[in-house]
Design a protein around this motif. Structure first.
Motif, short mmCIF file in Angstrom:
data_model
loop_
_atom_site.label_atom_id
_atom_site.label_comp_id
_atom_site.label_asym_id
_atom_site.label_seq_id
_atom_site.Cartn_x
_atom_site.Cartn_y
_atom_site.Cartn_z
N ILE A 251 0.84 -1.20 0.00
CA ILE A 251 0.00 0.00 0.00
C ILE A 251 0.87 1.25 0.00
CG2 ILE A 251 -1.74 1.28 1.30
CD1 ILE A 251 -2.83 -1.20 -0.01
N MET A 252 2.03 1.19 0.67
CA MET A 252 2.93 2.34 0.70
C MET A 252 3.34 2.76 -0.70
SD MET A 252 6.91 2.51 1.90
CE MET A 252 7.34 1.64 0.39
N TYR A 253 3.67 1.78 -1.56
CA TYR A 253 4.06 2.12 -2.93
C TYR A 253 2.93 2.86 -3.65
CZ TYR A 253 8.13 -1.02 -2.57
OH TYR A 253 9.32 -1.61 -2.21
N LEU A 254 1.71 2.36 -3.48
CA LEU A 254 0.58 3.01 -4.14
C LEU A 254 0.31 4.39 -3.55
CD1 LEU A 254 -1.84 -0.06 -4.38
CD2 LEU A 254 -0.33 0.86 -6.16
N ARG A 255 0.49 4.53 -2.24
CA ARG A 255 0.28 5.83 -1.60
C ARG A 255 1.28 6.86 -2.12
NH1 ARG A 255 2.75 8.00 2.96
NH2 ARG A 255 3.70 5.98 3.42
N ILE A 256 2.54 6.47 -2.21
CA ILE A 256 3.56 7.39 -2.72
C ILE A 256 3.25 7.78 -4.15
CG2 ILE A 256 5.99 7.58 -3.38
CD1 ILE A 256 6.68 5.88 -0.95
N MET A 275 6.68 1.36 -9.56
CA MET A 275 5.97 1.41 -8.28
C MET A 275 4.76 0.49 -8.27
SD MET A 275 7.67 3.50 -6.32
CE MET A 275 6.71 4.39 -5.11
N ALA A 276 4.00 0.48 -9.37
CA ALA A 276 2.85 -0.42 -9.44
C ALA A 276 3.31 -1.87 -9.46
CB ALA A 276 2.01 -0.10 -10.68
N GLY A 277 4.43 -2.13 -10.13
CA GLY A 277 4.97 -3.49 -10.15
C GLY A 277 5.40 -3.95 -8.77
N LEU A 278 6.09 -3.08 -8.02
CA LEU A 278 6.49 -3.43 -6.66
C LEU A 278 5.26 -3.62 -5.76
CD1 LEU A 278 9.49 -0.96 -6.27
CD2 LEU A 278 9.62 -3.46 -6.17
N ALA A 279 4.26 -2.77 -5.95
CA ALA A 279 3.03 -2.91 -5.16
C ALA A 279 2.34 -4.23 -5.46
CB ALA A 279 2.09 -1.74 -5.45
N ALA A 280 2.24 -4.57 -6.75
CA ALA A 280 1.60 -5.84 -7.12
C ALA A 280 2.35 -7.03 -6.55
CB ALA A 280 1.51 -5.93 -8.64
N LEU A 281 3.68 -6.97 -6.58
CA LEU A 281 4.49 -8.05 -6.03
C LEU A 281 4.27 -8.17 -4.53
CD1 LEU A 281 6.66 -10.22 -6.33
CD2 LEU A 281 8.40 -8.42 -6.10
N ALA A 282 4.28 -7.03 -3.83
CA ALA A 282 4.08 -7.06 -2.38
C ALA A 282 2.70 -7.59 -2.01
CB ALA A 282 4.28 -5.66 -1.80
N LEU A 283 1.68 -7.14 -2.75
CA LEU A 283 0.32 -7.61 -2.46
C LEU A 283 0.17 -9.10 -2.74
CD1 LEU A 283 -1.76 -4.62 -3.91
CD2 LEU A 283 -1.13 -5.05 -1.54
N SER A 284 0.85 -9.59 -3.78
CA SER A 284 0.80 -11.03 -4.10
C SER A 284 1.47 -11.84 -3.00
CB SER A 284 1.47 -11.30 -5.44
OG SER A 284 0.82 -10.60 -6.48
N ILE A 285 2.62 -11.36 -2.53
CA ILE A 285 3.32 -12.05 -1.44
C ILE A 285 2.45 -12.07 -0.19
CG2 ILE A 285 5.31 -11.95 0.10
CD1 ILE A 285 6.91 -10.78 -2.24
#
Length: 426
Positions: A251-256, A275-285
């Motif tokens: 969520i932090m990536y999306l907020r930034i 940033m969206a890629g990192l957010a998607a990866l974090a949410l998937s994990i």
């Protein structure tokens, strides 16, 4: 000369007055004593107010006279009404009935003279306030006086201080204006305050992964500390804590990204893929952690045991940090060039990255293009993940080792993306 109303205005007037009358009749249907107003009275009042307005739309003499007559009639009713007692034996001093009658009268002029959305809006709000009495009273009893004070502080930040600040730079050391600095503070405070209120007053926020998701809007670092402590103290909550830490970072990536888009859309476009890629990866994990870990999930504790994010002292500290980072960024750029900004991003990531990101997004460091700023943002977010991994191990120990590793992996991927962006291959 009498003005001629349009058919649409007259139809709207009748529709809204009948709507108000229906709501009034339904709400007071179970009341034993008579109340002035209703399905016949309100349309007549609205028509009367509209006709008196049309007689003299400039000086409003006839309209004002009608309002005085209505006020005298309502005053006589209220004198009798005050002698009534409710079911608890208390004096019935409510003004809602009187105000709705005045509203019906004024509605005639409003529907004929002002844009239609105003008449619709004020009437719908009046009906919602009437029919929502029990819910509103229940909400008022739930809210602490401290929350009302905090809401006042929020209004001061946004409605009083912001318009008074100058929109021009006050020093040659930075191009950031006081209004830009306070606008950045206001945006972050708005996200933080909305997240805080949801966690405090929305029951579902205390269950599942709502708390860490909302915590990511407030502060992923603070959320990591809370969940790490929770996992260490209560092994049954380990699954939720592990998934929540990773989720808050996603969520932090999306907020930034959202905050940057408000101030610099061109920069947001450069960052949207990494940033969206990192957010998607974090949410998937986070989803895999929540589904695959077998430990029983427990109800989330109140995120909060922390205080309200809108204390004026906190706001002042944020504004001061924003200005200091702006000055430091300008000095580092002058002395060490763009590479100095990258090193500063890595250092700032171990504190609060919001002031740094907002400063760069608003052009606080002259001579640095969006491409270099995007790289600095990725570096700052990555170093912040290292800080959160450290917190996860410090407060959660082995219970949150998995999340600490995930944060380090996300930090490493962020650095790789920054390098690829620097080389122009991303």
């Amino acid at each position: 000369m009498i003005a001629t109303p349009s058919v649409h205005s007259l139809g709207l007037l009748l529709l809204l007055s009948f709507f108000l009358g229906f709501a009034f009749e339904d709400f007071f249907a179970k009341t034993s004593s008579a109340r002035p107003g209703g399905i016949r009275t309100f349309p007549l009042l609205s028509l009367g107010g509209g006709i008196l307005y049309l007689f003299d739309p400039t000086h409003l003499i006839a309209f004002t006279g009608g309002l005085l007559v209505l006020g005298a009639w309502l005053a006589m009713f209220y004198g009798v009404h005050l002698r009534e007692r409710d079911e608890k034996g208390e004096r019935n001093a409510g003004l809602v009935v009187l105000l709705l009658n005045v509203h019906a009268y004024l509605l005639g002029a409003v529907a004929l003279a002002l844009p239609h959305w105003i008449a619709v809006g004020v009437t719908v709000v009046a009906v919602l306030l009437l029919t929502g009495r029990d819910r509103l009273h229940t909400l008022a009893r739930r809210i602490d006086m401290k929350e009302i004070t905090t809401a006042g502080q929020f209004l001061i930040l946004t409605g009083v201080v912001l318009p008074l600040l100058p929109a021009e730079p006050v020093t040659t050391l930075t191009s950031i204006t006081p209004r830009q600095a306070w606008l950045a503070l206001t945006l972050v405070c708005t996200l933080s305050y909305a997240s805080y209120l949801a966690q405090r007053y929305w029951p579902r926020a205390a269950r599942g992964l709502w708390m860490p998701a909302l915590g990511g809007l407030y502060s992923s670092t603070a959320t990591t500390v809370v969940l790490a402590r929770q996992a260490n103290a209560d092994p049954a909550s380990r699954r939720q804590a592990l998934a929540g830490i990773t989720l808050a970072t996603g969520i932090m990536y999306l907020r930034i990204l959202a905050i940057i888009a408000v101030f610099n859309l061109a920069l947001a476009r450069q960052l949207v893929v990494p940033m969206a890629g990192l957010a998607a990866l974090a949410l998937s994990i986070a989803a895999l952690q929540y589904w695959l870990i077998k430990a029983p999930a427990a109800e989330a504790h109140d995120a909060a045991g922390r205080g309200n994010p809108l204390e004026l002292g906190t706001a002042a500290a944020f504004a001061a940090m924003f200005v200091l980072i702006s000055l430091a960024s300008t000095w580092v750029k002058t002395e060490f060039g763009t590479e100095g900004i990258y090193w500063l991003a890595a250092i700032v990531g171990f504190a609060d990255i919001d002031p740094f990101v907002l400063n760069l997004a608003q052009g606080g460091t002259a001579g640095i293009g969006d491409h270099a700023v995007a790289i600095a943002v990725l570096i700052a977010a990555s170093s912040n993940n290292i800080l959160k991994a450290t917190y996860a191990l410090s407060f959660g120990g082995r219970a949150t080792l998995q999340s600490a590793l995930m944060l380090v992996i996300l930090a490493g991927i962020g650095v790789v993306l920054a390098v690829l962006l620097a080389r122009g291959t991303l």
